[in-house]
Design a protein around this motif. Structure first.
Motif, PDB file in Angstrom:
ATOM      1  N   ASP A 148     -10.345  -1.234  -2.919  1.00 19.46           N
ATOM      2  CA  ASP A 148      -9.823   0.112  -2.696  1.00 19.46           C
ATOM      3  C   ASP A 148     -10.954   0.969  -2.149  1.00 19.46           C
ATOM      4  OD1 ASP A 148      -8.586   2.567  -2.785  1.00 19.46           O
ATOM      5  OD2 ASP A 148      -7.929   2.390  -4.864  1.00 19.46           O
ATOM      6  N   LYS A 174      -8.158  -6.888  -4.794  1.00 18.31           N
ATOM      7  CA  LYS A 174      -8.006  -5.642  -4.042  1.00 18.31           C
ATOM      8  C   LYS A 174      -9.373  -4.983  -3.875  1.00 18.31           C
ATOM      9  CE  LYS A 174      -3.643  -4.709  -6.377  1.00 18.31           C
ATOM     10  NZ  LYS A 174      -2.924  -3.796  -7.265  1.00 18.31           N
ATOM     11  N   ASN A 176       0.835  -1.203   0.000  1.00 19.09           N
ATOM     12  CA  ASN A 176       0.000   0.000   0.000  1.00 19.09           C
ATOM     13  C   ASN A 176       0.873   1.258   0.000  1.00 19.09           C
ATOM     14  OD1 ASN A 176      -2.168   1.747   0.194  1.00 19.09           O
ATOM     15  ND2 ASN A 176      -2.680   1.222   2.306  1.00 19.09           N
ATOM     16  N   TYR A 206      -7.965  -0.061   2.673  1.00 16.38           N
ATOM     17  CA  TYR A 206      -7.422  -0.801   1.529  1.00 16.38           C
ATOM     18  C   TYR A 206      -7.305  -2.241   1.996  1.00 16.38           C
ATOM     19  CZ  TYR A 206      -4.458  -1.621  -2.591  1.00 16.38           C
ATOM     20  OH  TYR A 206      -3.941  -2.066  -3.785  1.00 16.38           O
TER      21      TYR A 206
END
Length: 143
Positions: free
Chosen positions: A122, A120, A100, A107
């Motif tokens: 986000d 992922k 990150n 996250y």
């Protein structure tokens, strides 16, 4: 000593969030599980707090995660009363440098036991706990 710690960790009931990614990789490898890594600002990031309360502490997620995932939280609190140990800060910063570097919060990553990123999230995932677990199941070798 490390083996004893991992053994004891496996005996704990319920959901356990680790702070050491290397320990998580060892456990994940031994138990053939995936790792969920959550970068959080637990005392200042509204979406982080919402993610924790609405998804990560939801019974649907916890029931799945207890048997299927190794959980790692890299927390970056700002309030003095919530400060972490220097060792934990170093672990969290090293993990952030690797996964990150842009400092996104929240996250969340799903990684395999070797540290390869599979998925992922986000920001706050705009989905229910059931949908969040379903996303993980799609990528898990042992649903």
């Amino acid at each position: 000593m490390k083996t004893l710690f991992i053994f004891l960790l496996c005996l704990l009931p319920g959901v356990t969030w680790l702070g050491n990614f290397e320990t998580a990789k060892t456990v994940a490898s031994q138990q053939h599980k995936l790792i969920l890594v959550n970068f959080s600002g637990s005392d200042w990031c509204g979406p982080c707090i919402r993610l924790r309360k609405e998804i990560l502490e939801n019974a649907v997620f916890e029931n799945y995660a207890t048997d299927k995932l190794v959980l790692v939280r890299a927390d970056f609190p700002r309030q003095k009363k919530n400060q972490l140990s220097k060792d934990q800060v170093k672990l969290n910063e090293a993990l952030a440098d690797r996964y990150n570097p842009d400092g996104k919060f929240p996250y969340t990553l799903l990684v395999d036991a070797n540290g390869k990123v599979l998925k992922k999230w986000d920001g706050f995932p705009d989905e229910t706990p059931d949908q969040f677990v379903s996303d993980i199941k799609k990528l898990s070798p042992a649903n």
